[in-house]
Design a protein around this motif. Structure first.
Motif, PDB file in Angstrom:
ATOM      1  N   ALA A  46      18.431  22.468 -76.029  1.00 21.88           N
ATOM      2  CA  ALA A  46      18.229  23.441 -77.059  1.00 21.88           C
ATOM      3  C   ALA A  46      18.067  23.063 -78.266  1.00 21.88           C
ATOM      4  N   THR A  47      18.909  21.901 -78.531  1.00 22.43           N
ATOM      5  CA  THR A  47      19.173  21.205 -79.719  1.00 22.43           C
ATOM      6  C   THR A  47      17.891  20.170 -79.829  1.00 22.43           C
ATOM      7  N   ASN A  48      17.311  19.663 -78.980  1.00 24.23           N
ATOM      8  CA  ASN A  48      16.105  18.987 -78.766  1.00 24.23           C
ATOM      9  C   ASN A  48      14.813  19.894 -79.142  1.00 24.23           C
ATOM     10  N   LEU A  49      14.838  20.858 -78.583  1.00 25.62           N
ATOM     11  CA  LEU A  49      13.700  21.714 -78.789  1.00 25.62           C
ATOM     12  C   LEU A  49      13.620  22.232 -80.243  1.00 25.62           C
ATOM     13  N   MET A  50      14.702  22.400 -80.732  1.00 26.51           N
ATOM     14  CA  MET A  50      14.868  22.944 -82.278  1.00 26.51           C
ATOM     15  C   MET A  50      14.592  21.953 -83.074  1.00 26.51           C
ATOM     16  N   LEU A  51      14.895  20.882 -83.059  1.00 20.91           N
ATOM     17  CA  LEU A  51      14.851  19.656 -83.890  1.00 20.91           C
ATOM     18  C   LEU A  51      13.399  19.032 -83.889  1.00 20.91           C
ATOM     19  N   GLY A  52      12.713  19.234 -82.606  1.00 23.67           N
ATOM     20  CA  GLY A  52      11.336  18.955 -82.438  1.00 23.67           C
ATOM     21  C   GLY A  52      10.354  19.982 -82.884  1.00 23.67           C
ATOM     22  N   GLU A  53      10.955  21.121 -83.160  1.00 20.88           N
ATOM     23  CA  GLU A  53      10.179  22.329 -83.619  1.00 20.88           C
ATOM     24  C   GLU A  53       9.150  22.655 -82.601  1.00 20.88           C
ATOM     25  N   HIS A  54       9.673  22.738 -81.136  1.00 19.85           N
ATOM     26  CA  HIS A  54       9.188  23.148 -80.012  1.00 19.85           C
ATOM     27  C   HIS A  54       9.076  24.473 -80.076  1.00 19.85           C
ATOM     28  N   ASP A  55       8.114  25.200 -79.188  1.00 25.05           N
ATOM     29  CA  ASP A  55       8.414  26.560 -79.063  1.00 25.05           C
ATOM     30  C   ASP A  55       9.494  26.920 -77.961  1.00 25.05           C
ATOM     31  N   SER A  56      10.360  27.366 -78.245  1.00 27.14           N
ATOM     32  CA  SER A  56      11.752  27.397 -77.566  1.00 27.14           C
ATOM     33  C   SER A  56      11.422  28.616 -76.510  1.00 27.14           C
ATOM     34  N   GLU A  57      10.775  29.722 -76.977  1.00 31.96           N
ATOM     35  CA  GLU A  57      10.639  30.930 -75.943  1.00 31.96           C
ATOM     36  C   GLU A  57       9.618  30.339 -74.836  1.00 31.96           C
ATOM     37  N   ALA A  58       8.622  29.618 -75.144  1.00 24.07           N
ATOM     38  CA  ALA A  58       7.847  28.974 -73.947  1.00 24.07           C
ATOM     39  C   ALA A  58       8.528  28.098 -73.021  1.00 24.07           C
ATOM     40  N   ALA A  59       9.404  27.002 -73.868  1.00 28.94           N
ATOM     41  CA  ALA A  59      10.131  26.445 -73.087  1.00 28.94           C
ATOM     42  C   ALA A  59      11.303  27.219 -72.215  1.00 28.94           C
ATOM     43  N   PHE A  60      11.843  28.044 -72.511  1.00 29.62           N
ATOM     44  CA  PHE A  60      12.712  29.088 -71.838  1.00 29.62           C
ATOM     45  C   PHE A  60      12.052  29.618 -70.876  1.00 29.62           C
ATOM     46  N   GLY A  61      10.884  30.047 -70.931  1.00 29.49           N
ATOM     47  CA  GLY A  61      10.068  30.680 -70.059  1.00 29.49           C
ATOM     48  C   GLY A  61       9.755  29.761 -68.836  1.00 29.49           C
ATOM     49  N   ALA A  62       9.565  28.521 -69.048  1.00 25.55           N
ATOM     50  CA  ALA A  62       8.985  27.668 -68.226  1.00 25.55           C
ATOM     51  C   ALA A  62      10.138  27.190 -67.322  1.00 25.55           C
ATOM     52  N   LEU A  63      11.378  26.984 -67.926  1.00 27.72           N
ATOM     53  CA  LEU A  63      12.615  26.836 -67.296  1.00 27.72           C
ATOM     54  C   LEU A  63      13.034  27.901 -66.344  1.00 27.72           C
ATOM     55  N   ALA A  64      12.821  29.072 -66.634  1.00 27.15           N
ATOM     56  CA  ALA A  64      13.079  30.135 -65.774  1.00 27.15           C
ATOM     57  C   ALA A  64      12.208  30.102 -64.532  1.00 27.15           C
ATOM     58  N   LEU A  65      10.994  29.674 -64.671  1.00 24.47           N
ATOM     59  CA  LEU A  65      10.080  29.905 -63.611  1.00 24.47           C
ATOM     60  C   LEU A  65      10.496  28.503 -62.516  1.00 24.47           C
ATOM     61  N   ALA A  66      10.799  27.424 -63.452  1.00 31.47           N
ATOM     62  CA  ALA A  66      11.100  26.331 -62.349  1.00 31.47           C
ATOM     63  C   ALA A  66      12.356  26.520 -61.773  1.00 31.47           C
ATOM     64  N   LEU A  67      13.248  27.155 -62.197  1.00 31.25           N
ATOM     65  CA  LEU A  67      14.676  27.553 -61.603  1.00 31.25           C
ATOM     66  C   LEU A  67      14.454  28.559 -60.353  1.00 31.25           C
ATOM     67  N   ARG A  68      13.525  29.646 -60.657  1.00 33.42           N
ATOM     68  CA  ARG A  68      13.021  30.555 -59.640  1.00 33.42           C
ATOM     69  C   ARG A  68      12.437  29.810 -58.301  1.00 33.42           C
ATOM     70  N   ALA A  69      11.613  28.862 -58.738  1.00 37.16           N
ATOM     71  CA  ALA A  69      10.568  28.133 -57.818  1.00 37.16           C
ATOM     72  C   ALA A  69      11.419  26.944 -56.925  1.00 37.16           C
ATOM     73  N   ALA A  70      12.531  26.595 -57.722  1.00 34.76           N
ATOM     74  CA  ALA A  70      13.210  25.421 -57.235  1.00 34.76           C
ATOM     75  C   ALA A  70      13.312  25.141 -55.538  1.00 34.76           C
ATOM     76  N   SER A  71      12.847  24.062 -55.068  1.00 32.73           N
ATOM     77  CA  SER A  71      12.635  24.060 -53.634  1.00 32.73           C
ATOM     78  C   SER A  71      14.445  23.451 -53.124  1.00 32.73           C
ATOM     79  N   GLY A  72      15.407  23.552 -54.134  1.00 28.61           N
ATOM     80  CA  GLY A  72      16.620  23.098 -53.772  1.00 28.61           C
ATOM     81  C   GLY A  72      17.815  23.453 -54.969  1.00 28.61           C
ATOM     82  N   PRO A  73      18.901  23.324 -54.550  1.00 27.20           N
ATOM     83  CA  PRO A  73      19.990  23.827 -55.596  1.00 27.20           C
ATOM     84  C   PRO A  73      19.962  22.970 -56.906  1.00 27.20           C
ATOM     85  N   VAL A  74      20.158  23.601 -57.756  1.00 24.60           N
ATOM     86  CA  VAL A  74      20.259  23.326 -59.137  1.00 24.60           C
ATOM     87  C   VAL A  74      21.488  23.846 -59.784  1.00 24.60           C
ATOM     88  N   ILE A  75      22.412  22.789 -60.581  1.00 31.79           N
ATOM     89  CA  ILE A  75      23.668  23.239 -61.117  1.00 31.79           C
ATOM     90  C   ILE A  75      23.283  22.823 -62.528  1.00 31.79           C
TER      91      ILE A  75
END
Lengths: 170, 170, 170
Positions: free
Chosen positions: C91-120
């Motif tokens: 989140a720090t990297n997203l903020m300092l790089g002025e990336h769209d954090s909402e879009a990044a959070f959404g993409a992370l959520a999608l990746a987690l729901r679609a992951a074909s193996g466990p994630v910690i």
């Protein structure tokens, strides 16, 4: 006693000290208070004296701003319960005095494992805020966190206190 | 109702307000929102209006930046559930206005014990970071911690919220 | 595996990373470490190398200072367990790089729901101290809090770690 080493962790003004005192008094053993605070000035002296009066006549009071391991080793006994309040201040004293904190943590761990009676240790959780600006505060946060982990690993009971309420973690 | 006084404690952006609103809506009673925030400027007014719109038409909204005990006494009723959001801001208002916080805390305690209907109170945990540099922040941290302990002692249910998830402490 | 998505939340120096590594190793799957830290200087490089050596030869190491969703999507597999350490730094990297954090959070959520193996996923609780003085720190605290809520909502297991001890929240 239901515990040998009880570790009480909580935030500032969380009621952690009061909880620790209550547990000591409920044990039926002779309670001994080990303060890590040092009286640098009249205000601090007055505050320490007031807390002492609040604890009442059943309590014995000792001071161990630095020599905590030795104080535990010398005073633990089967008919006494020691209350150390608090570890965070002891870590502060070690840091400000430029003592070897690793050696001191190791000596504390040895003293706790060898204690011939129950010990209650109170400590602050200081790592749940924003990363501090200044390097000394960050270093202290690391030191306090490592100390808390070390003591929690040795303890047979760990309580997390918030708003005066305990939550058992171990 | 499963509770008379429900205390919801959590960090900033922990989801504590949303949890409190959900509990109020699940009660089946008429929900009343008591905001302790004050609209000092247009930005704050806009924010308060937005939150009000989000809560929906079932909610009645009141403001109590200082007169919290009186507002609870006047509005609690068996067919309503009051949500106070949040105590930390109320303590801030007391401090900045140089009011007698002990008297105000005492009046709040009385109002809660006498309330003729259920009340949910939201508050911030602010004591788990590094000791603040400035004296005002330290004094506020002490004040907020004492208030949290006082309300938790009166409450019949206490939930600690982190990352949107509740953990029952009482 | 007892979990698909395990979220580990804790303060600084709480032992949360060690807990996450232990859970990954106990799974019997091939462990993959996804670091969100970036090596800006020699000191940081040395630190990253040291941590890598500590994890041992069973571990594969990847870096994802920004492209976290893609890294999870590309590497999750039924015979592997991914450990993301940590979300707060991402989140720090997203903020300092002025990336769209909402879009990044959404993409992370999608990746987690679609992951074909466990994630910690490991993250910091940063909202339990006094309100920070500076606006950037306050904005970051809000951002980190929203991210923690989002990931906790998706996770099927959530552990809150303090002093090295886990407390199950979900």
């Amino acid at each position: 006693m239901p515990f040998s080493i009880l570790f009480v962790l909580g935030g500032a003004r969380s009621g952690k000290s009061r909880y620790a005192l209550g547990r000591a008094e409920a044990s039926g053993l002779s309670p001994v208070f080990i303060a890590t605070a040092q009286a640098f000035d009249a205000e601090m002296e007055e505050r320490i004296a007031r807390h002492k009066a609040e604890r009442g006549p059943a309590w014995t009071s000792l001071e161990a701003p630095l020599a905590l391991a030795e104080t535990i080793a010398n005073h633990a006994a089967p008919d006494r319960v020691l209350v150390v309040d608090c570890l965070t201040l002891w870590a502060t004293n070690l840091m400000l005095g430029e003592h070897d904190s690793e050696a001191a943590f190791g000596a504390l761990a040895l003293a706790l494992r060898a204690a011939s009676g129950p010990v209650i240790l109170v400590s602050n959780e200081v790592g749940m805020g924003i990363v501090p600006d200044n390097a000394l505060a960050r270093a202290f946060r690391d030191l306090a966190g490592r100390l808390n982990q070390k003591v929690a690993a040795i303890a047979d009971e760990v309580q997390f206190v918030a708003a005066g309420l305990p939550l058992r973690m171990k």
